[in-house]
Design a protein around this motif. Structure first.
Motif, mmCIF file in Angstrom:
data_model
loop_
_atom_site.group_PDB
_atom_site.id
_atom_site.type_symbol
_atom_site.label_atom_id
_atom_site.label_comp_id
_atom_site.label_asym_id
_atom_site.label_seq_id
_atom_site.Cartn_x
_atom_site.Cartn_y
_atom_site.Cartn_z
ATOM 1 N N LEU A 1 60.112 75.244 30.993
ATOM 2 C CA LEU A 1 59.818 75.864 32.273
ATOM 3 C C LEU A 1 58.653 76.835 32.127
ATOM 4 C CD1 LEU A 1 63.407 76.624 33.613
ATOM 5 C CD2 LEU A 1 61.811 74.922 34.476
ATOM 6 N N PRO A 2 57.878 77.049 33.193
ATOM 7 C CA PRO A 2 56.762 77.986 33.130
ATOM 8 C C PRO A 2 57.266 79.426 33.069
ATOM 9 C CG PRO A 2 57.102 77.219 35.377
ATOM 10 C CD PRO A 2 58.020 76.412 34.509
ATOM 11 N N PRO A 3 56.372 80.380 32.800
ATOM 12 C CA PRO A 3 56.774 81.793 32.779
ATOM 13 C C PRO A 3 57.278 82.244 34.144
ATOM 14 C CG PRO A 3 54.613 81.465 31.770
ATOM 15 C CD PRO A 3 54.967 80.181 32.455
ATOM 16 N N ALA A 4 57.715 83.489 34.219
ATOM 17 C CA ALA A 4 58.230 84.032 35.477
ATOM 18 C C ALA A 4 57.197 83.868 36.594
ATOM 19 C CB ALA A 4 58.577 85.510 35.294
ATOM 20 N N PRO A 5 57.639 83.425 37.777
ATOM 21 C CA PRO A 5 56.702 83.287 38.897
ATOM 22 C C PRO A 5 56.043 84.625 39.232
ATOM 23 C CG PRO A 5 58.798 82.219 39.380
ATOM 24 C CD PRO A 5 59.001 83.012 38.129
ATOM 25 N N GLU A 6 54.800 84.569 39.665
ATOM 26 C CA GLU A 6 54.110 85.787 40.071
ATOM 27 C C GLU A 6 54.703 86.287 41.390
ATOM 28 O OE1 GLU A 6 51.802 87.555 38.591
ATOM 29 O OE2 GLU A 6 51.718 86.230 36.843
ATOM 30 N N PRO A 7 54.903 87.595 41.530
ATOM 31 C CA PRO A 7 55.397 88.133 42.807
ATOM 32 C C PRO A 7 54.392 87.839 43.913
ATOM 33 C CG PRO A 7 55.520 89.779 41.044
ATOM 34 C CD PRO A 7 54.689 88.641 40.523
ATOM 35 N N ILE A 8 54.859 87.755 45.122
ATOM 36 C CA ILE A 8 53.979 87.527 46.264
ATOM 37 C C ILE A 8 53.774 88.838 47.000
ATOM 38 C CG2 ILE A 8 54.706 85.117 46.470
ATOM 39 C CD1 ILE A 8 56.540 85.904 48.734
ATOM 40 N N SER A 9 52.866 88.858 47.933
ATOM 41 C CA SER A 9 52.615 90.084 48.695
ATOM 42 C C SER A 9 53.809 90.386 49.594
ATOM 43 C CB SER A 9 51.359 89.927 49.553
ATOM 44 O OG SER A 9 51.596 88.994 50.606
ATOM 45 N N THR A 10 53.960 91.647 49.950
ATOM 46 C CA THR A 10 55.063 92.048 50.820
ATOM 47 C C THR A 10 54.945 91.373 52.183
ATOM 48 O OG1 THR A 10 55.296 94.176 49.689
ATOM 49 C CG2 THR A 10 56.210 94.023 51.915
ATOM 50 N N GLU A 11 53.708 91.187 52.639
ATOM 51 C CA GLU A 11 53.506 90.540 53.942
ATOM 52 C C GLU A 11 53.983 89.090 53.902
ATOM 53 O OE1 GLU A 11 51.245 92.253 52.254
ATOM 54 O OE2 GLU A 11 51.104 94.047 53.527
ATOM 55 N N LEU A 12 53.596 88.371 52.853
ATOM 56 C CA LEU A 12 54.022 86.971 52.736
ATOM 57 C C LEU A 12 55.529 86.898 52.514
ATOM 58 C CD1 LEU A 12 53.345 84.003 52.583
ATOM 59 C CD2 LEU A 12 52.761 84.290 50.158
ATOM 60 N N LEU A 13 56.073 87.846 51.770
ATOM 61 C CA LEU A 13 57.526 87.891 51.546
ATOM 62 C C LEU A 13 58.263 87.991 52.875
ATOM 63 C CD1 LEU A 13 59.553 88.335 48.972
ATOM 64 C CD2 LEU A 13 59.706 90.652 49.893
ATOM 65 N N SER B 1 69.313 82.938 50.974
ATOM 66 C CA SER B 1 68.236 83.302 50.053
ATOM 67 C C SER B 1 68.012 84.802 50.144
ATOM 68 C CB SER B 1 66.947 82.545 50.418
ATOM 69 O OG SER B 1 65.972 82.692 49.404
ATOM 70 N N VAL B 2 67.689 85.413 49.001
ATOM 71 C CA VAL B 2 67.493 86.858 48.955
ATOM 72 C C VAL B 2 66.014 87.159 48.706
ATOM 73 C CG1 VAL B 2 67.912 88.917 47.544
ATOM 74 C CG2 VAL B 2 69.826 87.487 48.268
ATOM 75 N N PHE B 3 65.441 88.008 49.559
ATOM 76 C CA PHE B 3 64.060 88.453 49.426
ATOM 77 C C PHE B 3 64.070 89.963 49.212
ATOM 78 C CE2 PHE B 3 63.953 84.499 51.682
ATOM 79 C CZ PHE B 3 62.785 83.863 51.284
ATOM 80 N N ILE B 4 63.362 90.416 48.179
ATOM 81 C CA ILE B 4 63.363 91.846 47.831
ATOM 82 C C ILE B 4 61.924 92.309 47.668
ATOM 83 C CG2 ILE B 4 64.193 93.604 46.234
ATOM 84 C CD1 ILE B 4 66.343 91.624 45.331
ATOM 85 N N SER B 5 61.551 93.345 48.398
ATOM 86 C CA SER B 5 60.189 93.864 48.344
ATOM 87 C C SER B 5 60.080 95.062 47.414
ATOM 88 C CB SER B 5 59.724 94.260 49.755
ATOM 89 O OG SER B 5 60.533 95.306 50.279
ATOM 90 N N ASN B 6 58.881 95.261 46.902
ATOM 91 C CA ASN B 6 58.544 96.452 46.106
ATOM 92 C C ASN B 6 59.419 96.623 44.862
ATOM 93 O OD1 ASN B 6 56.591 97.268 48.135
ATOM 94 N ND2 ASN B 6 58.344 97.907 49.381
ATOM 95 N N VAL B 7 59.679 95.521 44.175
ATOM 96 C CA VAL B 7 60.445 95.599 42.921
ATOM 97 C C VAL B 7 59.638 96.365 41.880
ATOM 98 C CG1 VAL B 7 61.302 94.211 40.989
ATOM 99 C CG2 VAL B 7 61.776 93.519 43.348
ATOM 100 N N HIS B 8 60.326 97.189 41.094
ATOM 101 C CA HIS B 8 59.674 97.953 40.031
ATOM 102 C C HIS B 8 60.638 98.082 38.860
ATOM 103 C CE1 HIS B 8 62.192 101.457 40.964
ATOM 104 N NE2 HIS B 8 61.934 101.214 42.244
#
Length: 354
Positions: A230-242, A281-288
């Motif tokens: 499998l490829p590495p972790a997917p890149e996060p998307i922008s908050t707007e697209l999320l 499905s769960v969408f989470i913004s601004n993960v840190h």
């Protein structure tokens, strides 16, 4: 004239996990001790051993033998003597030791299904955390009584990093074993400890001193199947697209990471299963990255429940393999954090594939 960008009158408002406040009656905690939905249909026959890892095929044979031994012990324990009393028969024990994602839960769930096929009310399945939550909700004596008629108790992800919880569960298993309940357990050996012998198995048997004589420790080696090819972790998307993607998925939830963490602190982890029940499905913004142990352990518990329910996860902000700081990953709960990362990555890839 430009098209209107205002919400449609019949648009469904976006749901949020932080708006959910589930209540789970204590007596339902036993009833919900079943394998996660993804393991509803598994069997020993459906486990495909890696031909490069002979320990996997050997583990399947041992687990299947144990499952049939459980049924025989349960029948013997329920057979009355001439004086009308049940015979004193001790349960058997099987401990599956290995790394992440090698199919130990698949084998554990297969044991559960064999037991349930023989007697529909004779098996319980839960993670180590769910078992400690059960004792906390019902009390020790009540928990023993509710589980004492089982043929087997299956405990996934047995943990040794909290001495108090470990000894509490050790006492519980001692009581149940003496009453004829067999115990099957799994635990994870850290990747850096693979090849160092039976490190985790020795820890397990040392901590559960009274049960050491009944447990047979079986090694299950192999790479984490969730990461194979499998490829590495997917890149996060922008908050707007999320936000756009969340609105396009019926039954999804959208939450700010910090707000979600704050909400989790108000709920007992035994309620996290109900918190995500029915969510598509769960969408989470601004993960840190998280650097507080109490908060990180709540993230682990949530990740486990999301994984159990196969709920896709999409985030903005930091990548999911960066959700715990390096300092946290080097600490005493490293095993839990690595498991959570593995599971969150699997869920994020599931969403990307969709």
């Amino acid at each position: 004239m430009e098209p209107s960008t205002s919400p449609s009158a019949d648009a469904v408002p976006q749901a949020h996990l932080v708006d959910r406040h589930p209540e789970v009656p204590a007596d339902q905690l036993v009833a919900q001790m079943v394998p996660p939905p993804m393991f509803d249909e598994v069997s020993f026959a459906s486990y495909i051993p890696d031909p490069n890892e002979p320990s996997q095929a050997a583990a399947v044979r041992k687990a299947e033998e144990f499952a049939h031994q459980v049924s025989a012990i349960h029948k013997a324990a329920n057979k009355k003597s001439l004086f009308g009393k049940k015979k004193q028969v001790s349960g058997a024990g099987l401990y599956l030791d290995g790394g992440f994602g090698v199919g130990k839960t698949h084998l554990l769930a297969s044991i559960y299904h064999i037991a349930r096929a023989a007697d529909p009310a004779s098996a319980s399945f839960g993670t180590f955390g769910e078992v400690t939550n059960l004792v906390g909700a019902l009390g020790f004596a009540n928990t023993v009584e509710r589980l004492a008629d089982n043929s087997v108790l299956c405990i996934d992800e047995f943990e040794l990093d909290d001495p108090g919880d470990t000894m509490l569960v050790s006492r519980l298993l001692t009581e149940l074993s003496a009453r004829g309940v067999s115990i099957a357990a799994t635990s994870n050996t850290l990747p850096g400890q693979l090849g160092e012998g039976r490190f985790a198995a020795q820890d397990f048997l040392r901590e559960i001193k009274k049960l050491g004589s009944i447990f047979e420790a079986v090694r299950v080696d192999g790479p984490d199947y969730r990461h194979r090819d499998l490829p590495p972790a997917p890149e996060p998307i922008s908050t707007e697209l999320l936000t756009e993607r969340a609105a396009a998925v019926p039954g999804s939830t959208l939450d700010d990471f910090d707000a979600l963490l704050k909400h989790l602190s108000t709920l007992h982890p035994s309620k996290y299963r109900a918190l995500v029940s029915g969510v598509a499905s769960v969408f989470i913004s601004n993960v840190h990255p998280v650097d507080d142990q109490a908060i990180a352990l709540r993230v682990v518990a949530l990740a486990d429940r999301l994984y159990d329910a196969s709920i896709p996860v999409t985030v903005s902000g930091a990548k999911l393999d960066q959700i715990f700081t390096e300092e946290m990953l080097e600490g005493g709960y490293r095993k839990k954090y690595l498991r959570a990362i593995s599971r969150l990555l699997a869920l994020s890839r599931f969403d990307a594939a969709a």
